[in-house]
Design a protein around this motif. Sequence first.
Motif, PDB file in Angstrom:
ATOM      1  N   ARG A   1      -2.522  87.237  -2.772  1.00 50.26           N
ATOM      2  CA  ARG A   1      -3.763  87.687  -3.412  1.00 50.26           C
ATOM      3  C   ARG A   1      -4.431  88.769  -2.582  1.00 50.26           C
ATOM      4  NH1 ARG A   1      -6.425  90.131  -5.734  1.00 50.26           N
ATOM      5  NH2 ARG A   1      -8.309  89.717  -6.964  1.00 50.26           N
ATOM      6  N   TYR A   2      -4.417  88.606  -1.253  1.00 52.02           N
ATOM      7  CA  TYR A   2      -4.992  89.637  -0.396  1.00 52.02           C
ATOM      8  C   TYR A   2      -4.168  90.918  -0.459  1.00 52.02           C
ATOM      9  CZ  TYR A   2      -8.513  86.635   1.742  1.00 52.02           C
ATOM     10  OH  TYR A   2      -9.611  85.847   1.950  1.00 52.02           O
TER      11      TYR A   2
ATOM     12  N   GLU B   1      -5.118  92.860  -3.659  1.00 50.83           N
ATOM     13  CA  GLU B   1      -6.432  93.509  -3.623  1.00 50.83           C
ATOM     14  C   GLU B   1      -6.452  94.658  -2.617  1.00 50.83           C
ATOM     15  OE1 GLU B   1     -10.191  93.215  -5.688  1.00 50.83           O
ATOM     16  OE2 GLU B   1      -8.159  92.440  -5.966  1.00 50.83           O
TER      17      GLU B   1
END
Length: 352
Positions: free
Chosen positions: A58-59, A62
């Motif tokens: 997820r990091y 983003e």
Amino acid sequence: MDKERAQRFMHKVIGDVATTLSGALVLVGDSTGLFRAMAGAGPLSADEVAQRSGVHPRYAQEWLGAMTCSGYVEHDPATDRFELPDEHAMYLTDPQSEAWLLGMFTGLPAMMAMAPRLADAFRSGGGVPFAEFGEALPVALEQMNRSVYESRLVRTWLPAVPAAVERLQAGGRAIDVGCGTGVVPLLLARAFPQASIEGLDLDARSIAIARSYAEREGLQDRVRFVNASAEALSGQPGYDLVTTFDVVHDLPDPLGVLQRIRGALAEGGTYLMVEPKVDDLLEKNRENPFGRMLFAISCLHCVPQSLAQGGPGLGACWGPTRARELAAEAGFSHFAVLPVRSPAMAFYELRA
């Protein structure tokens, strides 16, 4: 009211905020290995970037979005894949390369953290001592310059002062004033094994780091590091080469230091002064891609730490005319701008 002008300025302000925030994410990308994971790998999905770098998916997703919007990473909407072009990776992935620019980001947290303290100094006219910028700053400053110094000092810059090179090859003496963590003295020691090399700096932390580097490289008996101000300079015996790299504008007494350097030179010795490459005119510096960065660093760090010592706060952007005038006032009879190619640094040769 010019509404279009107001709109353009609003976009500039938002862009500046975005640039500042992206700088933090560039640091994250370096420390987590994201840039290195993408280098030379071609187009990758967000999951593949996460897997190659070891960060949470997820990091990774983003971060890739942020870096795409900032222009560091390219995105193909047809395949939803991301790529770090080779033309970008060369500046972001190899700390040993002179093209590496990520070292310039390492000092940002310490400087940004000083903004409240700096605001107080703005009001009082005081300064912010070097030590207050944090224990990490000496190495951060080193990382901003090390790769370029290692690549250029001996091979490109010193040949511009051939008389000094000949003296060092013959076993002469050299000292780097304001040596920081010792990069320049250690490079000189390796390049000129017969010479006597010294480094001088007022910051105790920097000198301790420099000594540790000398021990690590087996040069502790070849390089003498002195934790003292420029008042410790002695002309007996004189130095064949004195250097300052990005130092004079930070000093509490620039004139006094130049006078001491002049007095410490051996007959026929050379003083190599390296300072930020700027124009005397502010409007010309607006055209210089380094001008915005240099003025910001100067206001955040150079001027306040000089004022904290009771100095004049010359600032990084003091320019060649004032450098020439200061050299003449200090008694130097020779001042020359050396034909060294550099986008950010100006090289001056001074002789007594």
